[in-house]
Design a protein around this motif. Structure first.
Motif, mmCIF file in Angstrom:
data_model
loop_
_atom_site.group_PDB
_atom_site.id
_atom_site.type_symbol
_atom_site.label_atom_id
_atom_site.label_comp_id
_atom_site.label_asym_id
_atom_site.label_seq_id
_atom_site.Cartn_x
_atom_site.Cartn_y
_atom_site.Cartn_z
ATOM 1 N N UNK A 195 -5.976 0.610 7.170
ATOM 2 C CA UNK A 195 -7.318 0.164 7.549
ATOM 3 C C UNK A 195 -7.880 -0.857 6.562
ATOM 4 N N UNK A 196 -7.292 -0.908 5.369
ATOM 5 C CA UNK A 196 -7.837 -1.791 4.337
ATOM 6 C C UNK A 196 -7.217 -3.192 4.345
ATOM 7 N N UNK A 197 -6.182 -3.436 5.169
ATOM 8 C CA UNK A 197 -5.494 -4.720 5.099
ATOM 9 C C UNK A 197 -6.243 -5.793 5.877
ATOM 10 N N UNK A 198 -5.909 -7.032 5.566
ATOM 11 C CA UNK A 198 -6.384 -8.189 6.326
ATOM 12 C C UNK A 198 -5.341 -8.489 7.398
ATOM 13 N N UNK A 199 -5.701 -8.317 8.665
ATOM 14 C CA UNK A 199 -4.722 -8.437 9.755
ATOM 15 C C UNK A 199 -4.082 -9.812 9.773
ATOM 16 N N UNK A 200 -4.877 -10.857 9.680
ATOM 17 C CA UNK A 200 -4.333 -12.220 9.771
ATOM 18 C C UNK A 200 -3.387 -12.506 8.621
ATOM 19 N N UNK A 201 -3.758 -12.129 7.431
ATOM 20 C CA UNK A 201 -2.984 -12.453 6.231
ATOM 21 C C UNK A 201 -1.809 -11.507 6.024
ATOM 22 N N UNK A 218 -0.519 -9.056 8.234
ATOM 23 C CA UNK A 218 0.248 -8.545 9.367
ATOM 24 C C UNK A 218 1.008 -9.649 10.099
ATOM 25 N N UNK A 219 0.369 -10.791 10.311
ATOM 26 C CA UNK A 219 0.994 -11.872 11.082
ATOM 27 C C UNK A 219 1.957 -12.671 10.205
ATOM 28 N N UNK A 220 3.188 -12.884 10.708
ATOM 29 C CA UNK A 220 4.142 -13.747 10.007
ATOM 30 C C UNK A 220 3.607 -15.174 9.994
ATOM 31 N N UNK A 221 3.099 -15.608 11.147
ATOM 32 C CA UNK A 221 2.494 -16.931 11.282
ATOM 33 C C UNK A 221 1.012 -16.728 11.587
ATOM 34 N N UNK A 222 0.133 -16.968 10.608
ATOM 35 C CA UNK A 222 -1.312 -16.748 10.849
ATOM 36 C C UNK A 222 -1.839 -17.503 12.061
ATOM 37 N N UNK A 223 -1.191 -18.626 12.415
ATOM 38 C CA UNK A 223 -1.642 -19.387 13.579
ATOM 39 C C UNK A 223 -1.506 -18.578 14.865
ATOM 40 N N UNK A 224 -0.557 -17.642 14.879
ATOM 41 C CA UNK A 224 -0.359 -16.786 16.057
ATOM 42 C C UNK A 224 -1.603 -15.939 16.330
#
Length: 612
Positions: free
Chosen positions: A174-180, A182-188
C-alpha cells in the motif's frame, strides 16, 4: 400503584394517553414496579395475545425472572431508554422505548412502546453476511484484486496481489508508488489511465509489471472507474492476472507449431489434411507441386474428389474406420490426378486426426512414385538393352562368319553365271534363266554386304550435329517419292535444340530406316509426326505414325537381325538392327512404343554434346 381502571377513574391526561396508545400500530404496554402488565394496546393483543396481570418478562422473553439489565429505580426516576429485543413468543426483533409515566400521574407506571425492526435487522445482518462473504472472496481470490487512486496509490489490495508482486505485507504494498515502482514503462500507466477514464473501464489490457525484486511478470489488467475519494480524487477497482506462465507456454507452443510447420513445409513428400466432407484444409508446398496447383488457386475450391477416384476415397475412409486399423493406413499405392488431369501414381500413408473444430479429419502423406517408376523402367530398359546388345554382338559375330563362308561360293556362282551368259547365243532359251540366277545371286550378295556392315564395329565419325537438320535432310530424300504422296508429315522441332556428337551418314541411315518403316506400315496413307525436345541432358526425337502399330509380343524382337513383318520379298530384317547398333554406338537409346490413338512410336535419344 397504577392499576387498570375504568376510563372515568383517570384524569383527562391519562384518558388522552390511552386513546393515543389504542390508535398506534406499534406495540404499547404499561407495567408497574412489580413487572406486572397492566395495559396492552390492541396491536399488541393481536400479535401476542392478552398478558394483562402477568409478568412482562414472561410476555417478551418467556423468562421466569426479570431481565438482569432492567432496573426499576432507573426507569422510575423519570428517565427513558431505547433497547433492541428478540421476542420469542412472536419471533420478532423489536426496538423498545421505556418512558416513566409520572408525567400523567402514575408514579409507579412504566410505558413501553415497541417498534418491529425485524426486517431492518435482517437486512443489516444480510448485508453484514454479504460483506463477510465479499471480504472472504476478496482475500482468497487467486488473482490480484485492488482499489487504487488515480494519483497512483493502492487503497486496498488482497493477499494474492501481495504474493504476486513479492511484497512481505499489505502495508508494504500500500505504500508504493504505482507508476514508479510497479510499471516497467511509466508511459504505460498514462495509456492505461487514458483508456479507463475515456471508456470508464479497461478489459484485458496486457502489460509488464515489476515485482519487488525487480523481476518482470506479464499481467492482464481489467479495471473500471469508481467513486471519488473524500478529496475528490477518482479511484480504480480491478483485477490483475499473472499470465507469465501462460505466456511461456504460448511461446513454447508457438515454437513447437513453427517447428512442425517447417517440418511439414520442408517435407519432400506431399502432405494434405482433409475433413470427412472431402474439403482440403492444408497442403504443404510439395503437395501443391505434386498436384500442379497454382499458389493463388482458391483454397476453398480444393476438394479431394478433384484429385482422387471416388471409389479410392471410399476405400481409404472405410479402411481407416475399421476397428483393427487403429486409425492408420498404408503404405498403399493409389492413383491420383493433378489439376491438369494427368495421372500421378503415389504411395499413400494416412491417419485419422482431430481438427480444430473438434471433428475428425484425415492426414495423408503422399510419396510421388514417378521418379522411382521411371528409374525402374530405366533399369529395365538398360538391362534389356544390355541383353540385346550382347545378343546383337553374338549375332553379329555369327553373321560375319556366315557372310564370309557364303561370300566365296556366291562370288564363284556369279562369275560362272556371267561367263555362261557371255558364251551363250543371245537367242538362247536358257539366257533368261541365267539372268534370273544372276539377279538372285546379286540380291544375296547385297544381303551378305549388309551382314558384313552390321557385324563390322566401325567407330562413328564424331562431328557436331543438329538433329533437326539431319531429319530435314532425310525428309528431303522422299519429297517426290511415290510412297509419301499421300502421307501428311507434321514436324515439331525447336530451332534452339542443343547439338549432339555423331556421324552424319549413320544418323541419316537411322532416321531413314524409321521413316521408311513408318510409311510402309501405313501403306502410303496416313500421318507422320516428328517431334524433338531436350530432356534431362538428352535430345529426344519421337517419330509416330498412324499405322497398325507394333504388337506387344513383337516389341522385344523388333531390333533383332533378320526379324521382319514385311515378308520375304519386302525386307531383310536388318534395318532396325543396324539402326539399334548405330544409336548404341553414339551413347543413346532407341525404343518402340504405342502412339496415343493408334500407331507406332519410335523414340531415339542422343546425349547432348558437352560443349553445346
Amino acid at each position: 400503584m397504577l392499576k387498570k381502571a375504568p376510563k372515568e377513574d383517570f384524569n383527562i391526561t391519562q384518558l388522552d394517553l390511552f386513546e393515543i396508545l389504542n390508535q398506534m400500530g406499534e406495540w404499547c404496554y404499561i407495567r408497574n414496579k412489580h413487572y406486572e402488565v397492566v395495559y396492552q394496546n390492541p396491536s399488541m393483543k393481536r400479535d401476542l395475545g392478552i398478558w394483562e396481570g402477568r409478568k412482562c418478562y414472561e410476555m417478551i422473553y418467556g423468562a421466569l425472572a426479570p431481565c438482569p439489565w432492567c432496573d426499576n429505580e432507573y426507569w422510575l426516576s423519570g428517565k427513558s431508554l431505547k433497547r433492541h429485543f428478540r421476542v420469542k413468543n412472536a419471533d420478532k426483533i423489536i426496538t423498545s422505548t421505556f418512558i416513566d409515566l409520572s408525567f400523567v400521574g402514575a408514579d409507579d407506571g412504566l410505558l413501553v412502546i415497541s417498534h418491529d425492526v425485524s426486517d431492518l435487522i435482517k437486512d443489516i445482518e444480510l448485508k453484514a453476511e454479504k460483506e463477510k462473504v465479499y471480504r472472504n472472496l476478496f482475500e482468497h481470490l487467486p488473482c490480484g484484486v485492488y482499489v487504487s487512486t488515480s494519483s497512483g496509490k493502492f487503497l486496498e489490495v488482497n493477499q494474492a496481489l501481495v504474493n504476486m508482486l513479492g511484497y512481505s505485507s499489505k502495508e508494504e504494498l500500500l505504500s508504493i508508488d504505482i507508476t514508479k515502482d510497479l510499471y516497467v514503462d511509466p508511459h504505460e500507466r498514462k495509456i492505461f489511465q487514458g483508456i479507463v477514464e475515456a471508456k470508464g473501464f479497461v478489459d484485458g489490457y496486457e502489460l509488464n509489471f515489476k515485482k519487488k525484486d525487480g523481476s518482470i511478470i506479464n499481467v492482464i489488467l481489467s479495471s473500471y472507474v469508481t467513486e471519488k475519494t473524500a478529496n475528490g480524487e477518482k479511484t480504480y477497482q480491478g483485477i490483475i492476472l499473472d499470465v507469465t506462465h501462460i505466456k511461456e507456454i504460448e511461446k513454447k507452443l508457438f515454437a513447437r507449431d513453427l517447428f512442425m510447420k517447417n517440418v511439414i513445409n520442408s517435407s519432400a513428400d506431399a502432405i494434405i489434411v482433409v475433413n470427412l466432407a472431402g474439403n482440403i484444409l492444408l497442403l504443404n508446398p510439395s503437395a501443391y507441386e505434386l498436384l500442379s496447383i497454382p499458389a493463388d488457386f482458391p483454397k476453398g475450391e480444393l476438394t479431394i474428389i478433384r484429385f482422387m477416384k471416388k471409389e479410392d476415397r471410399k476405400r481409404i475412409l472405410s479402411s481407416l474406420a475399421a476397428q483393427n486399423s487403429q486409425g492408420r493406413l498404408g503404405p498403399l499405392r493409389v492413383e491420383l490426378f493433378d489439376l491438369r488431369g494427368q495421372s500421378v501414381p503415389v504411395e499413400l500413408t494416412a491417419s485419422l486426426v482431430s481438427l480444430e473444430t473438434g471433428e475428425k479429419g484425415c492426414m495423408a502423406i503422399l510419396r510421388d512414385l514417378r521418379p522411382s517408376l521411371e528409374l525402374q523402367q530405366t533399369l529395365e530398359r538398360t538391362k534389356t538393352q544390355a541383353a540385346l546388345s550382347e545378343k546383337m554382338a553374338s549375332i553379329g559375330r555369327l553373321a560375319a562368319g556366315v557372310a564370309h563362308e557364303i561370300n566365296n561360293p556366291l562370288g564363284a556362282i556369279l562369275m560362272q553365271a556371267y561367263l555362261a551368259l557371255e558364251k551363250m547365243p543371245q537367242d538362247s532359251s536358257a539366257a533368261p534363266h541365267i539372268q534370273k540366277v544372276i539377279k538372285q545371286a546379286e540380291r544375296c550378295a547385297g544381303i551378305v554386304k549388309k551382314l558384313l556392315e552390321f557385324a563390322r564395329e566401325r567407330e562413328p565419325k564424331q562431328t557436331s550435329l543438329n538433329v533437326g537438320h539431319v531429319i530435314n535432310q532425310v525428309l528431303d530424300f522422299f519429297e517426290h517419292h511415290p510412297l509419301f504422296h499421300n502421307i501428311s508429315i507434321t514436324k515439331h522441332i525447336p530451332e534452339d535444340l542443343p547439338s549432339i556428337k555423331g556421324d552424319l551418314t549413320q544418323l541419316q541411315e537411322v532416321f531413314l530406316n524409321i521413316v521408311v518403316n513408318a510409311a510402309e506400315a501405313m501403306e502410303g496413307k496416313g500421318e507422320l509426326i516428328i517431334e524433338a525436345k531436350q530432356t534431362n541432358g538428352y535430345v529426344e526425337v519421337r517419330i509416330s505414325d498412324t499405322g497398325p502399330g507394333v504388337p506387344d509380343s513383337l516389341k522385344e524382337r523388333i531390333f533383332e537381325p533378320f526379324f521382319t513383318t514385311k515378308g520375304d520379298k519386302n525386307g531383310t530384317g536388318l534395318g532396325l538392327a543396324v539402326s539399334h547398333g548405330i544409336v548404341t554406338a553414339h551413347g543413346g537409346e532407341i525404343l518402340v512404343g504405342d502412339r496415343p490413338g493408334g500407331g507406332a512410336c519410335f523414340s531415339v535419344r542422343f546425349p547432348v554434346a558437352v560443349d553445346a
